[in-house]
Design an enzyme around this catalytic site. Sequence first.
Site, PDB file in Angstrom:
ATOM      1  N   ILE A  81      -7.521  -5.312  20.963  1.00  0.00           N
ATOM      2  CA  ILE A  81      -6.323  -4.459  20.908  1.00  0.00           C
ATOM      3  C   ILE A  81      -5.209  -5.270  20.275  1.00  0.00           C
ATOM      4  O   ILE A  81      -4.875  -6.348  20.763  1.00  0.00           O
ATOM      5  CB  ILE A  81      -5.914  -3.996  22.322  1.00  0.00           C
ATOM      6  CG1 ILE A  81      -7.003  -3.105  22.920  1.00  0.00           C
ATOM      7  CG2 ILE A  81      -4.572  -3.279  22.291  1.00  0.00           C
ATOM      8  CD1 ILE A  81      -6.701  -2.601  24.320  1.00  0.00           C
TER       9      ILE A  81
ATOM     10  N   TYR B  14       0.841  -1.201   0.000  1.00  0.00           N
ATOM     11  CA  TYR B  14       0.000   0.000   0.000  1.00  0.00           C
ATOM     12  C   TYR B  14       0.879   1.255   0.000  1.00  0.00           C
ATOM     13  O   TYR B  14       0.782   2.108  -0.889  1.00  0.00           O
ATOM     14  CB  TYR B  14      -0.940  -0.009   1.216  1.00  0.00           C
ATOM     15  CG  TYR B  14      -1.555   1.328   1.491  1.00  0.00           C
ATOM     16  CD1 TYR B  14      -2.370   1.931   0.536  1.00  0.00           C
ATOM     17  CD2 TYR B  14      -1.308   2.010   2.683  1.00  0.00           C
ATOM     18  CE1 TYR B  14      -2.921   3.186   0.766  1.00  0.00           C
ATOM     19  CE2 TYR B  14      -1.852   3.261   2.923  1.00  0.00           C
ATOM     20  CZ  TYR B  14      -2.655   3.835   1.965  1.00  0.00           C
ATOM     21  OH  TYR B  14      -3.189   5.080   2.188  1.00  0.00           O
TER      22      TYR B  14
HETATM   23  N1  UDP Z   1      -6.179  -1.238  16.195  1.00  0.00           N
HETATM   24  C1  UDP Z   1      -6.541  -2.131  17.196  1.00  0.00           C
HETATM   25  N2  UDP Z   1      -7.712  -2.813  17.049  1.00  0.00           N
HETATM   26  C2  UDP Z   1      -8.535  -2.676  15.969  1.00  0.00           C
HETATM   27  C3  UDP Z   1      -8.166  -1.763  14.958  1.00  0.00           C
HETATM   28  C4  UDP Z   1      -6.968  -1.065  15.103  1.00  0.00           C
HETATM   29  O1  UDP Z   1      -5.836  -2.298  18.197  1.00  0.00           O
HETATM   30  O2  UDP Z   1      -9.575  -3.362  15.897  1.00  0.00           O
HETATM   31  C5  UDP Z   1      -4.931  -0.465  16.334  1.00  0.00           C
HETATM   32  C6  UDP Z   1      -3.934  -0.678  15.205  1.00  0.00           C
HETATM   33  O3  UDP Z   1      -3.083  -1.758  15.485  1.00  0.00           O
HETATM   34  C7  UDP Z   1      -3.202   0.674  15.179  1.00  0.00           C
HETATM   35  C8  UDP Z   1      -4.253   1.672  15.642  1.00  0.00           C
HETATM   36  O4  UDP Z   1      -5.280   0.897  16.281  1.00  0.00           O
HETATM   37  O5  UDP Z   1      -2.153   0.670  16.127  1.00  0.00           O
HETATM   38  C9  UDP Z   1      -4.880   2.443  14.500  1.00  0.00           C
HETATM   39  O6  UDP Z   1      -5.275   1.513  13.497  1.00  0.00           O
HETATM   40  P1  UDP Z   1      -6.120   1.918  12.219  1.00  0.00           P
HETATM   41  O7  UDP Z   1      -6.367   0.665  11.436  1.00  0.00           O
HETATM   42  O8  UDP Z   1      -7.308   2.727  12.652  1.00  0.00           O
HETATM   43  O9  UDP Z   1      -5.168   2.916  11.435  1.00  0.00           O
HETATM   44  P2  UDP Z   1      -3.660   2.736  10.878  1.00  0.00           P
HETATM   45  O10 UDP Z   1      -2.783   3.382  11.892  1.00  0.00           O
HETATM   46  O11 UDP Z   1      -3.393   1.297  10.668  1.00  0.00           O
HETATM   47  O12 UDP Z   1      -3.694   3.519   9.605  1.00  0.00           O
END
Ligand code: UDP
Length: 329
Positions: free
Chosen positions: A205, A141
Amino acid sequence: MRVLVTGGAGYIGSVVTEKLIEDGHEVVVYDNLSKGHRAAVHAEAKFVEGDLHDTETLSRTFKEHKTEAVMHMAADALVGESVTNPAKYYHNNLVGGLSLLDAMRESNVRRFVFSSTCATYGEPERVPMDETLPTDPLNPYGQSKLAFEGALKWYGAAYGMNYVSLRYFNAAGATKLFGEQHDPESHLIPIVLQAAAGRRSHVEIYGEDYQTRDGTCVRDYIHIVDLARAHILALGILDERTAIYNLGCGGDGYTVREVIDTAREVTGRDIPVRVGARRAGDPAVLVASSEKIRRELGWTPTMQDLRVIIESAWNWMQEHPEGYEEGKR
Ligand code: UDP
């Protein structure tokens, strides 16, 4: 200005369109509705259902609507999927993007704003992250977005096209009209709010053994309206120059646990949590330095308080319990 927004039926594109229209611009939304929602196209925008790969329809649309600038938000954006299906990402994000640039060349459209990502950096050597960091994406990506930025640089120089590439951190929140609805949902804030609304049993998490203040990942959440404002400021410099900006609120960012705790406060609901394994490809900390865009474009976030961001997303979800009801608008 007459602006064509690709992906204008998506989460970010819908709000960018809304803010452009509020500021008096004329908008044509160009979207193939593969992920976007017809009901997320602003009522005052013109809508063309079309694909990025269809250079001819793009050229025709530019001519018909006398397009003066393009904001390019249509893309695939799931990190995990990009690892298992890189072909889709290179094809849509790179090849599709080139088709758009070709149509612009052909039609003499020379202003371009690109939705890029902090995933172009990979695991940062230091935070807050400024634009001088090396780019070394951890997934297809980020790599596909970076490859397109590379094309933009050379196309811009050779064909007299100026661009602003905005490397987004974590877009979040909603306006009264438009919010976040992905299917399946993978983003933290909507998932947390679905759990608060009782539409999911719990939030998982993804790891709590990171080197951070509570062991969970730190991210830089930026309100979608602040993000949209940056696009409009970017339009203002395109007659003079090209630039790349990181776009986040900076500061300390927020951990996953802080997001969940804030959502508990905002919603007054219980949000059950389970701790699971790390998600592949997740850097521990991603926080922007937005010094450059503040200095050069005068951009400042107005809603960097996580409470305000989550409240806006919660309000939208309450108003749209079924999300965008397809076929109705
Ligand atoms: N995350 C999580 N549980 C979920 C979705 C996301 O713990 O169900 C965590 C993920 O590992 C990251 C943060 O939340 O550290 C933000 O994730 P998101 O997918 O919203 O955005 P990214 O940072 O990947 O663009």
